[in-house]
Design a protein around this motif. Structure first.
Motif, PDB file in Angstrom:
ATOM      1  N   LYS A  18       0.832  -1.270  -0.068  1.00 31.58           N
ATOM      2  CA  LYS A  18      -0.009  -0.161  -0.126  1.00 31.58           C
ATOM      3  C   LYS A  18       0.856   1.151  -0.199  1.00 31.58           C
ATOM      4  N   GLU A  21      -0.347   5.057   0.445  1.00 30.53           N
ATOM      5  CA  GLU A  21      -0.505   5.270   2.018  1.00 30.53           C
ATOM      6  C   GLU A  21       0.696   5.332   2.711  1.00 30.53           C
ATOM      7  N   GLU A  24       2.235   8.593   2.470  1.00 30.97           N
ATOM      8  CA  GLU A  24       1.370   9.642   3.205  1.00 30.97           C
ATOM      9  C   GLU A  24       2.099   9.664   4.623  1.00 30.97           C
TER      10      GLU A  24
END
Length: 182
Positions: A18, A21, A24
């Protein structure tokens, strides 16, 4: 504590593929605790996974501007340039870096991987002019002679190196390859 949470989330999310994400959370970590080690390297890895290669190159360039003598960053940066086919930029970072042993060995190694033996040989020769007993430069020089088709000279160079002792296994394989070609 918040930085540690985001940092760990970034690691876990990255391991789960992922990557957006993970990026982030890594950005949050960097905002909260920019002094944490290896954040830039992890950012490059995530950007690479996301296919954001230009962003990787920009980050490498910032890292090189901060530490132009870091041979590992030069290697990774130029490896990415090569894989992206950016031949006009490939290896240029080595030219403006401090000409330390590690930087020169790195550039010569990259040249040798491309079978650019005469260019690698020049660098290895210059290193041997600084220190005639440098084992890495001696092995590289012998390999570059072999790349240039000078197999007899390569065998002689490897024999000299092997007689000195303290040589890694790579020198033995290089010597064997040169001897087979001679």
């Amino acid at each position: 504590l918040r930085a540690a949470i985001h940092n760990n989330l970034s690691i876990v999310l990255g391991s789960q593929n992922k990557h957006a994400e993970a990026l982030e959370n890594l950005e949050r970590t960097q905002a909260l605790a920019p002094e944490l080690p290896n954040l830039d390297n992890r950012r490059i890895d995530i950007l690479h996974q996301l296919g954001r290669f230009d962003d990787c190159l920009l980050l490498y360039e910032r890292l090189l501007a901060r530490n132009p003598a870091d041979a590992e960053i030069h290697r990774a940066y130029n490896s990415l340039l090569y894989r992206l086919g950016r031949k006009d930029q490939y290896l240029t970072s080595y030219d403006w870096a401090p000409q330390t042993r590690e930087i020169l060995l790195g550039k010569a190694s990259m040249l040798a991987l491309q079978k650019r033996g005469s260019e690698a040989e020049q660098i290895y020769s210059s290193l041997l002019a600084r220190d005639s007993l440098d084992p890495a430069a001696s092995a590289g020089w012998a390999n570059s002679l072999s790349l240039m088709g000078r197999h007899g000279d390569a065998v002689a160079a490897f024999e000299t190196l092997l007689h000195r002792g303290g040589v890694n296994i790579g020198a033995f394989s290089g010597a064997a390859a040169a001897a087979l070609m001679a």
